[in-house]
Design an enzyme around this catalytic site. Structure first.
Site, PDB file in Angstrom:
ATOM      1  N   ARG A  35       0.831  -1.216   0.000  1.00 52.63           N
ATOM      2  CA  ARG A  35       0.000   0.000   0.000  1.00 52.63           C
ATOM      3  C   ARG A  35       0.862   1.261   0.000  1.00 52.63           C
ATOM      4  NH1 ARG A  35      -5.412  -1.493   2.986  1.00 52.63           N
ATOM      5  NH2 ARG A  35      -6.184  -2.947   1.409  1.00 52.63           N
TER       6      ARG A  35
ATOM      7  N   ASP B  69      18.388 -14.310   8.664  1.00 48.64           N
ATOM      8  CA  ASP B  69      19.766 -14.129   8.189  1.00 48.64           C
ATOM      9  C   ASP B  69      20.048 -14.827   6.862  1.00 48.64           C
ATOM     10  OD1 ASP B  69      20.783 -12.486  10.113  1.00 48.64           O
ATOM     11  OD2 ASP B  69      21.545 -14.108  11.379  1.00 48.64           O
TER      12      ASP B  69
ATOM     13  N   THR C 295      11.123 -13.131  11.790  1.00 45.79           N
ATOM     14  CA  THR C 295      11.361 -14.469  12.345  1.00 45.79           C
ATOM     15  C   THR C 295      10.966 -14.455  13.818  1.00 45.79           C
ATOM     16  OG1 THR C 295      13.046 -16.135  12.887  1.00 45.79           O
ATOM     17  CG2 THR C 295      13.834 -13.905  12.676  1.00 45.79           C
TER      18      THR C 295
ATOM     19  N   ASP D 281      12.141 -16.014  16.290  1.00 44.86           N
ATOM     20  CA  ASP D 281      13.202 -16.263  17.274  1.00 44.86           C
ATOM     21  C   ASP D 281      13.941 -15.018  17.755  1.00 44.86           C
ATOM     22  OD1 ASP D 281      12.761 -18.979  17.147  1.00 44.86           O
ATOM     23  OD2 ASP D 281      14.177 -19.269  15.497  1.00 44.86           O
TER      24      ASP D 281
ATOM     25  N   MET E  21      10.433 -22.531  21.042  1.00 46.65           N
ATOM     26  CA  MET E  21      11.262 -22.409  19.844  1.00 46.65           C
ATOM     27  C   MET E  21      12.583 -21.697  20.146  1.00 46.65           C
ATOM     28  SD  MET E  21       9.831 -23.041  16.547  1.00 46.65           S
ATOM     29  CE  MET E  21       8.442 -24.073  16.145  1.00 46.65           C
ATOM     30  N   GLY E  22      13.538 -21.898  19.269  1.00 49.82           N
ATOM     31  CA  GLY E  22      14.867 -21.285  19.407  1.00 49.82           C
ATOM     32  C   GLY E  22      15.943 -22.327  19.205  1.00 49.82           C
TER      33      GLY E  22
ATOM     34  N   ALA F 134       8.895 -19.161  35.742  1.00 53.76           N
ATOM     35  CA  ALA F 134       9.492 -20.508  35.697  1.00 53.76           C
ATOM     36  C   ALA F 134      10.637 -20.604  36.701  1.00 53.76           C
ATOM     37  CB  ALA F 134       9.990 -20.798  34.296  1.00 53.76           C
TER      38      ALA F 134
ATOM     39  N   ILE G  24       2.826 -24.224  17.125  1.00 52.83           N
ATOM     40  CA  ILE G  24       1.772 -23.326  17.616  1.00 52.83           C
ATOM     41  C   ILE G  24       2.343 -21.910  17.778  1.00 52.83           C
ATOM     42  CG2 ILE G  24       2.177 -23.805  20.077  1.00 52.83           C
ATOM     43  CD1 ILE G  24      -0.824 -23.693  20.491  1.00 52.83           C
TER      44      ILE G  24
HETATM   45  P1  ATP Z   1      14.651 -18.416   9.734  1.00 48.79           P
HETATM   46  O1  ATP Z   1      15.303 -17.560  10.766  1.00 48.79           O
HETATM   47  O2  ATP Z   1      13.200 -18.442   9.858  1.00 48.79           O
HETATM   48  O3  ATP Z   1      15.279 -19.770   9.630  1.00 48.79           O
HETATM   49  P2  ATP Z   1      16.171 -17.653   7.401  1.00 48.79           P
HETATM   50  O4  ATP Z   1      15.967 -16.598   6.380  1.00 48.79           O
HETATM   51  O5  ATP Z   1      17.442 -17.571   8.194  1.00 48.79           O
HETATM   52  O6  ATP Z   1      14.890 -17.656   8.325  1.00 48.79           O
HETATM   53  P3  ATP Z   1      17.124 -19.940   5.889  1.00 48.79           P
HETATM   54  O7  ATP Z   1      16.505 -21.253   5.631  1.00 48.79           O
HETATM   55  O8  ATP Z   1      18.472 -19.900   6.515  1.00 48.79           O
HETATM   56  O9  ATP Z   1      16.050 -19.092   6.718  1.00 48.79           O
HETATM   57  O10 ATP Z   1      17.245 -19.150   4.496  1.00 48.79           O
HETATM   58  C1  ATP Z   1      16.146 -19.018   3.631  1.00 48.79           C
HETATM   59  C2  ATP Z   1      16.612 -19.201   2.206  1.00 48.79           C
HETATM   60  O11 ATP Z   1      17.581 -18.207   1.880  1.00 48.79           O
HETATM   61  C3  ATP Z   1      17.313 -20.526   1.941  1.00 48.79           C
HETATM   62  O12 ATP Z   1      16.406 -21.567   1.666  1.00 48.79           O
HETATM   63  C4  ATP Z   1      18.155 -20.197   0.721  1.00 48.79           C
HETATM   64  O13 ATP Z   1      17.398 -20.291  -0.464  1.00 48.79           O
HETATM   65  C5  ATP Z   1      18.528 -18.737   0.965  1.00 48.79           C
HETATM   66  N1  ATP Z   1      19.882 -18.680   1.533  1.00 48.79           N
HETATM   67  C6  ATP Z   1      20.288 -19.054   2.776  1.00 48.79           C
HETATM   68  N2  ATP Z   1      21.617 -18.917   2.927  1.00 48.79           N
HETATM   69  C7  ATP Z   1      22.079 -18.450   1.742  1.00 48.79           C
HETATM   70  C8  ATP Z   1      23.372 -18.105   1.246  1.00 48.79           C
HETATM   71  N3  ATP Z   1      24.472 -18.211   2.001  1.00 48.79           N
HETATM   72  N4  ATP Z   1      23.472 -17.664  -0.033  1.00 48.79           N
HETATM   73  C9  ATP Z   1      22.365 -17.549  -0.797  1.00 48.79           C
HETATM   74  N5  ATP Z   1      21.142 -17.852  -0.396  1.00 48.79           N
HETATM   75  C10 ATP Z   1      20.978 -18.293   0.862  1.00 48.79           C
END
Ligand code: ATP
Length: 335
Positions: free
Chosen positions: A27, A105, A127, A129, A171-172, A188, A258
């Site tokens: 938007r 990340d 995220t 976490d 989670m974490g 806790a 959940i």
């Molecule tokens: P969460 O914190 O929820 O796990 P995230 O973004 O850290 O989120 P990842 O599974 O680490 O989750 O990354 C998501 C996607 O980003 C991966 O499936 C991949 O396609 C891409 N990705 C992760 N690391 C790299 C990297 N070093 N270079 C390029 N692409 C990446």
């Protein structure tokens, strides 16, 4: 380069508030004269050219919904040099001038690489976490905390009635932020976090909990709540070992997914709206390869490379406070 068409995708694990962020991006982006496009199923969908035009109407009735209407995915194929190159080409061929990535990340690493291939990118931390080092806050964290807190409160009721020990896994995988805040909020007795306890032998963990249960029993406590972060894990096995040592009925509950769902809290909706606006403003100012963050409680932004190099760790003060509060209650002999 004149910016015309901006894409948005959600990637990695989903988090409540991602929809509110999509709504804000779309938007506000439209209000600034941009064409807005959704990429479905994260980088996986980008590699398949899963684009969908987004209008003001297509993001209506969304702000209160958990999950992500764009869906999310993890893609190994994308995270290869060929994958990145191919994804950048698909984006360019479609006419995307920039991309906003909502995720963690890993997703920002992907955004960084797309930027190197000539696609301006902006990251928004989403995220549950709160484990992204460059920002004090990630979209979804507050909702997940509240969901976990409500669940622990319920388990506490029944644990007290039955004088049980309850191990509750939150989670974490690598971070104890949820565990520590939930432990503080639910009173806790103890918290186990990956930063301190991941490599601790099980027997030592059991001994610590058993000692704590005995101390609590001696002052008449009627329950024993231990919050365990997912990264420490093994709650079922720990529960069996504790019951064997203490003869106190001990149950493990893994809260699991959940914590990822549900309607976002006001905090997550507001932060999502503000971060979405900042992402569009950054692109409009010709900036890219940046992550929108919260710094000193305010919306800000940081270079993705710098952001990914930062380190963040648990708050020792809060961690220690859990022990003090639990112990001081013991001292006055209350439950
Ligand atoms: P969460 O914190 O929820 O796990 P995230 O973004 O850290 O989120 P990842 O599974 O680490 O989750 O990354 C998501 C996607 O980003 C991966 O499936 C991949 O396609 C891409 N990705 C992760 N690391 C790299 C990297 N070093 N270079 C390029 N692409 C990446």
């Amino acid at each position: 380069m004149e910016l015309r068409k901006i894409g948005v995708l959600t990637s990695g694990g989903d988090a409540p508030g991602m929809n509110a962020a999509i709504r804000s991006i779309v938007r506000y982006g439209l209000s600034q004269g941009f064409e807005m496009v959704g990429v479905e199923r994260g980088y996986h969908g980008l590699l398949r050219g899963e684009f969908v035009e987004l209008t003001a109407a297509s993001v209506s009735d969304l702000i209160q919904r958990g999950g992500t209407i764009l869906q999310t995915a993890r893609s190994k194929a994308f995270a290869t040099p060929e994958g990145i190159e191919s994804a950048a080409k698909i984006a360019k061929d479609y006419g995307l001038d920039a991309l906003i990535v909502i995720g963690g990340d890993g997703s920002f690493r992907g955004a960084q690489k797309l930027c190197e291939q000539g696609i301006p990118t902006i990251g928004i931390p989403g995220t549950i976490d709160n484990d992204i080092s460059c920002t004090e806050y990630t979209i979804g964290y507050d909702t997940a905390l509240n969901t976990a807190m409500e669940a622990v409160d319920k388990i506490r009721d029944t644990a007290t009635s039955h004088q049980r020990c309850s191990l509750i896994e939150v989670m974490g995988r690598n971070a104890g932020y949820i565990a520590i805040e939930v432990a503080l909020a639910t009173g806790a007795e103890m918290v186990l976090v990956p930063e301190k306890d991941k490599n601790c032998p099980r027997v030592q963990l059991v001994n610590r909990i058993v000692e704590d249960i005995k101390a609590a029993q001696s002052v008449g406590k009627k329950h024993h709540i231990v919050i365990i972060a997912e990264g420490v894990g093994g709650s079922q096995e720990l529960a069996e070992m504790i019951e064997e040592c203490t003869e106190v009925e001990t149950r493990a509950t893994v809260l699991g997914h959940i914590q990822r769902g549900g309607s976002p809290t006001i905090k997550d909706r507001v932060v999502a709206a503000q971060m979405g606006m900042r992402a569009i403003d950054l692109l409009a100012q010709g900036k890219s390869n940046r992550v929108v963050i919260i710094k000193n409680g305010k919306i800000s932004d940081v270079d993705i490379d710098e952001g990914l190099a930062m380190k963040k760790t648990i708050c020792e003060k809060d961690y220690n406070l859990i022990g003090y509060l639990s112990r001081s209650i013991n001292n006055v002999g209350q439950n």
